[in-house]
Design a protein around this motif. Structure first.
Motif: not given
Lengths: 114, 115
Positions: B76-83
């Motif tokens: 899981h990647i939470t609070a995803s960002q374009p990076a």
């Protein structure tokens, strides 16, 4: 942060020629690996090396391939007679122990056989 | 033969949302499972390792679970960002004394995070 360094970043060679890909693993790492990735495909294991000998190799790593640690810092992959299908990104990696704390990969050498 | 399956379709997600990636394996009893990130033309970068006796592992915005009964790991990647846009690879690893560290990778799942 320590890095695994690979040279060259890109090599173009004629079919049938020998190539040597070079790697400088992280200095306190004891285990070394070569992987390759054909364009659009997954990263594939080639060989692992420990204590100056091959620990394990895949079916890809046939008699055309060899690895060497010629001195205390370099780790090389030689392909004796390149084929078109050897064209790929080749990644060197190293680890302190047998990968249980993660591997550090280099940026790769893109080998193009023409 | 041993098989590692990851979603082959790219995961498109909006910035701020949680991305969930799946890794299933068969004919395998890994003692560890590693997750890597790979950017185009670059080598894999180690992110996290989880052991078979651990249910969950966290590192900053990343969370990994490991279910040995289901033979599955979730990333899981939470609070995803374009990076965070990259391809994520899972790599089950047999016990250290078995395999001398031979790491086999899944094909990876591409994550695209849009602003």
């Amino acid at each position: 942060e320590p890095e695994v360094t690979q040279t060259p970043s890109h090599q173009v060679t004629q079919m049938g020629q020998e190539v040597i890909l070079r790697c400088v693993p992280i200095s306190n790492h004891l285990y070394f690996y070569w992987y390759r990735q054909i364009l659009g495909q997954k990263v594939e294991f080639l060989v692992s090396f420990y204590n100056n000998e091959i620990s394990e190799k895949s079916e890809i790593f046939d008699d055309q391939f060899s690895v060497e640690r010629p001195d205390g810092s370099n780790f090389t992959l030689k392909i004796r007679s390149t084929k078109l299908e050897d064209s790929a990104m080749y990644f060197c990696a190293s680890s302190e122990v047998t990968g249980v704390y993660g591997y550090t990969f280099g940026s790769g050498t893109r080998l193009t056989v023409v | 033969s041993q098989k590692i399956e990851q979603n082959s379709e790219a995961l498109n997600i909006q910035e701020g949302k949680t991305a969930t990636l799946t890794c299933n394996y068969t004919n395998y009893s890994p003692a560890y499972l590693q997750w890597y990130r790979q950017d185009p033309g670059r080598g894999p970068v180690f992110l996290l390792l989880i052991r078979e006796n651990e249910k969950e592992k966290r590192k900053e915005r990343l969370k990994v679970t490991f279910d040995t009964t289901l033979k599955q790991s979730l990333f899981h990647i939470t609070a995803s960002q374009p990076a965070d846009s990259a391809t994520y690879l899972c790599a089950p690893l047999r016990g250290a004394t078995d395999s001398w560290g031979k790491l086999q990778f899944g094909a990876g799942t591409q994550v695209v995070v849009t602003p």
